[in-house]
Design an enzyme around this catalytic site. Structure first.
Site, PDB file in Angstrom:
ATOM      1  N   PHE A  61       0.831  -1.210   0.000  1.00  0.00           N
ATOM      2  CA  PHE A  61       0.000   0.000   0.000  1.00  0.00           C
ATOM      3  C   PHE A  61       0.870   1.267   0.000  1.00  0.00           C
ATOM      4  CE2 PHE A  61      -1.959   2.823   3.409  1.00  0.00           C
ATOM      5  CZ  PHE A  61      -2.542   3.683   2.493  1.00  0.00           C
ATOM      6  N   LYS A 110       9.656  -5.059  14.997  1.00  0.00           N
ATOM      7  CA  LYS A 110      10.004  -3.683  14.621  1.00  0.00           C
ATOM      8  C   LYS A 110      10.982  -3.078  15.628  1.00  0.00           C
ATOM      9  CE  LYS A 110       7.530  -2.827  10.827  1.00  0.00           C
ATOM     10  NZ  LYS A 110       8.122  -2.340   9.578  1.00  0.00           N
ATOM     11  N   TYR A 128       4.662  -8.323  15.715  1.00  0.00           N
ATOM     12  CA  TYR A 128       4.903  -7.105  14.918  1.00  0.00           C
ATOM     13  C   TYR A 128       5.710  -6.097  15.728  1.00  0.00           C
ATOM     14  CZ  TYR A 128       3.773  -3.152  11.814  1.00  0.00           C
ATOM     15  OH  TYR A 128       3.834  -2.079  10.959  1.00  0.00           O
ATOM     16  N   GLY A 175       1.257  -7.455  -0.669  1.00  0.00           N
ATOM     17  CA  GLY A 175       1.239  -6.464  -1.752  1.00  0.00           C
ATOM     18  C   GLY A 175       0.682  -7.083  -3.021  1.00  0.00           C
ATOM     19  N   LEU A 198      10.378  -1.318   3.264  1.00  0.00           N
ATOM     20  CA  LEU A 198       8.968  -1.301   3.699  1.00  0.00           C
ATOM     21  C   LEU A 198       8.389  -2.706   3.761  1.00  0.00           C
ATOM     22  CD1 LEU A 198       9.277   1.516   1.721  1.00  0.00           C
ATOM     23  CD2 LEU A 198       7.026   1.807   2.715  1.00  0.00           C
TER      24      LEU A 198
END
Ligand code: UDP
Length: 321
Positions: A16, A153, A149, A41, A78
């Site tokens: 996105f 990160k 997540y 994606g 990304l």
């Protein structure tokens, strides 16, 4: 970025935000290679362009030889699932893309390469400081449903700073807060995608919990301007990127009803460990990148709804687990 850059790598460039960044880089005359495993994606997000090369690969696996051989001037990382529904279905893959994946991409950063890594507001967890400044260390559960997540990160940030110090690299970290707009997957469960899709169908908006939790929503074009600026800056960050306008989910539902369609709302259980509030302090981005978002939530919702109206719902997230 006024001079043409011939070697920009965008991992997760079919996603996105990544695909909008690729559009902006191509429009500025640069040459771009996208590396994406197309798990969340889609090729449909990418235009056909003489200056765009697309390679299917997973950054958590050994990278293709052609990618390793190239001398990259600028790398944007990304690649990662980003929606709670999606990383919840792929927790192990999410941990690996943020650890092994970032390690593999960091190995491409040599000499003068500029490396921009996209971290997240989730490093603050369920924040006890409000709004969140970059100096806040966060309130994160290391084993909860969002930990795959959040901790991936956080690990990535630690790894990048470690390698930066050791090898004196030009790295920069941005922490992206909730972002929305065209190409946001309509089935990935995020609130803006859900509400607009529901309103367009005339279905009730599903508010989780009592709807008093807050988020701050940034339109994707604003986000991309900041990412482009970060590419030419040598700022190390971390830098918060987001729109500081803060909305409860009840207020967001009201705005969607006004701008898209007047529908009912229905209340559903709140997912476990759903952060109760989130709002970026963007002072650092304003000073360092001379950036601030300009698109209001109302205008952004209208633009997003218009785009969704012209789409048939595409399921790009093939959640099979
Ligand atoms: N949410 C909601 N209805 C939905 C989807 C999400 O009320 O249909 C809430 C969710 O519980 C959270 C907020 O909206 O409090 C933002 O959720 P999202 O998944 O978009 O992103 P998050 O910021 O949690 O990663």
């Amino acid at each position: 970025m006024n001079t043409r850059i011939k070697n920009i790598l965008v991992t997760g460039g079919a996603g996105f935000i990544g695909s909008h960044l690729v559009d902006a880089l191509l429009a500025a005359g640069h040459r771009v290679t996208v590396l994406d495993n197309f798990s969340s994606g889609s090729r449909e997000n990418l235009q056909k362009h003489a200056d765009l090369m697309v390679i299917k690969a997973d950054i958590a696996q050994p990278l293709p030889a052609s990618i390793i051989k190239t001398k990259w001037e600028l790398i944007y990382n990304l690649a990662s699932p980003a929606s709670p529904k999606y990383y919840g279905a792929y927790p192990e893959e999410t941990l690996l893309v943020g650890s092994l994946g970032v390690k593999n991409v960091l190995a491409l950063v040599k000499g003068k390469t500029r490396f921009v890594h996209t971290s997240t507001s989730e490093v603050y967890g369920d924040p006890l400081e409000h709004p969140q400044k970059e100096s806040y260390w966060g309130n994160v559960n290391s084993y909860g449903p969002r930990s795959c997540y959040d901790e991936a990160k956080r690990f990535a940030e630690a790894l990048i700073y470690t390698v930066r110090r050791k090898r004196n690299l030009n790295t920069g970290i941005v922490r992206i807060f909730n972002t929305y707009g065209p190409r946001m997957d309509q089935t990935d469960g995020r609130v803006v995608a859900n509400f607009i899709t529901q309103a367009l169908k005339g279905a009730p908006l599903t508010i989780y919990g009592d709807g008093t939790q807050t988020r701050s929503f940034c339109y994707v074009d604003d986000m991309v301007r900041a990412l482009v600026a970060m590419g030419t800056s040598d700022a190390e960050g971390p830098i918060n990127l987001g729109n500081p306008g803060e909305f409860t989910m009840n207020a967001l539902a009201e705005l969607v009803k006004k701008t898209v369609k007047e529908v009912r709302v229905t209340y559903k259980p709140l997912p476990a460990e759903d952060p109760s509030q989130r709002k970026p302090d963007i002072t650092r981005a304003q000073k360092t990148l001379r950036w601030k978002p300009t698109i209001s939530l109302k205008v952004g919702l209208e633009k997003t709804a218009l785009w969704y109206k012209n789409q048939t719902v595409r399921v790009t997230h093939r959640i099979t687990k």
